[in-house]
Write an enzyme that holds these catalytic residues in place. Sequence first.
Site, PDB file in Angstrom:
ATOM      1  N   ASN A 103       0.727  -1.289  -0.157  1.00 25.22           N
ATOM      2  CA  ASN A 103       0.027   0.146  -0.194  1.00 25.22           C
ATOM      3  C   ASN A 103       0.740   1.234   0.066  1.00 25.22           C
ATOM      4  O   ASN A 103       0.385   2.000   0.753  1.00 25.22           O
ATOM      5  CB  ASN A 103      -0.934   0.044   1.206  1.00 25.22           C
ATOM      6  CG  ASN A 103      -0.181  -0.235   2.802  1.00 25.22           C
ATOM      7  OD1 ASN A 103       1.136  -0.413   2.485  1.00 25.22           O
ATOM      8  ND2 ASN A 103      -0.831   0.306   3.670  1.00 25.22           N
ATOM      9  N   ASP A 161      -3.674  -5.283   0.854  1.00 19.96           N
ATOM     10  CA  ASP A 161      -3.856  -4.767   1.990  1.00 19.96           C
ATOM     11  C   ASP A 161      -5.055  -4.644   2.766  1.00 19.96           C
ATOM     12  O   ASP A 161      -5.851  -5.695   2.771  1.00 19.96           O
ATOM     13  CB  ASP A 161      -3.135  -3.215   1.691  1.00 19.96           C
ATOM     14  CG  ASP A 161      -2.775  -2.815   3.262  1.00 19.96           C
ATOM     15  OD1 ASP A 161      -2.040  -3.295   3.985  1.00 19.96           O
ATOM     16  OD2 ASP A 161      -3.464  -1.491   3.401  1.00 19.96           O
ATOM     17  N   ASP A 314       0.307  -5.349  12.668  1.00 22.40           N
ATOM     18  CA  ASP A 314      -0.429  -4.495  11.766  1.00 22.40           C
ATOM     19  C   ASP A 314      -0.068  -3.107  11.930  1.00 22.40           C
ATOM     20  O   ASP A 314      -0.763  -2.019  11.994  1.00 22.40           O
ATOM     21  CB  ASP A 314      -1.994  -4.677  12.079  1.00 22.40           C
ATOM     22  CG  ASP A 314      -2.800  -3.879  11.148  1.00 22.40           C
ATOM     23  OD1 ASP A 314      -2.685  -3.961  10.034  1.00 22.40           O
ATOM     24  OD2 ASP A 314      -4.125  -3.730  11.540  1.00 22.40           O
TER      25      ASP A 314
END
Length: 434
Positions: A103, A161, A314
């Site tokens: 991303n 993503d 994350d």
Amino acid sequence: MKTSETPLVLKNARVIDPASNIDEAGSVIVNNGVIVAAGENALNQGAPEDAKIIDCKGAVVAPGLIDMGVSVGEPGAEHRETLESASQAAAVGGVTTIVTSPNTDPVIDDPALVDFMLRRARDTAMVKVHPMAALTKGLAGKEMSELGLLQEAGAIAFSNDKQPVTNSSVLLRLLTYARDFDALVVHQAQDKDLAGSGVMNSGLRASWLGLGGIPHEAEFIAIERDMRLLAMAKGKYHARLISCPQSAQAIQKAKGDGLNVTAGISINHLTLNENDIGPYRTFHKMSPPLRTEDDRQAMVQALADGTIDIIMSDHNPQDVETKRHPFAEAEDGALGLETMLGAGMRLVLNGDISLPKLLATMTCNPADRLGLASGRLTKGAPADLIIFDPQKPWVVEKDKIRSRSKNTPFEDETLTGRVLTTIVAGGILDNDAI
């Protein structure tokens, strides 16, 4: 990254290698960047000549952590994070391998960009970096990326993503095409229409705060669809991040049906719940949203019983320009590289899971899913190691965060379990000097 040729002996350690079911007092010997021996009998053959001896004084020696969920700003948003700063945060947190999300700006959907990430990591990162490439061009969910060329360039897996592929036909083609390359599809399932404009978990808490809610159904209906498509394609699928028990049940059923599926979860969803949002704390705004305490406990149980295979950080750095907004307008995401192990120790200290089980979800499990040789202490494995004190408390201080951004949900909290030394390819990283 240069392999260290200096032999190492880590003695007087609690050696934990989940891949080999080892948890015993002993030593670890490293030579030429690989593991020579580990465990209580490691020193039976003697130490290599001129070896550097490290007395661990009872601390744990374990494989270095592998984080499958790391967003970096480079290229395109280096003010939020670079590969260099992310690798520094990783080293301090005991993460020796990071798997980066596609991303970026531009999106990693071209072989030349995969090559750029690998070269940039080689030149600037102090830990190992493996880029994931985009499942679809521009992460738009419409046109398949050139999976074969991207894999040939060095992409370790394929992900969209946090942008779900909502077109079932496209996802089916991706799963089928990826199967021919034995490639792993990493997908975060969400029904975007059901999620709507929600910004936190749907329920009483959202109503009290006057915020739009995202129901569980937005996640688990999409997971159930993905499992049906996976059964048709017979490919390899990893649920990037699940957050509610119904999703875990769907994954458990798919595994029972013999599908090639694994599931991941963020450390945030295992240790925090929607109440931690408090008075609109934007550092706790995540995707998927933090759920209820009952949901959190159900996910911990799914981790304990093996339904969930992998814990990731994350890690999603956001600066003040994207977080200093009203809750509904702030960007999703939180830091995690430096706090993943310390936050995970909460589960161990609460008696939810054992320390070897926690480490398995951060070492050998992701290594096995990604086809990496690291994540274990077996003879010949890469010498990516950590020495950490599972009893040592430390405070998450904003000024000491190595990431370029500071959006940690654990700010000013005390975590237990401090990484003392990180070793990558046999080379010792000086955590205090990072």
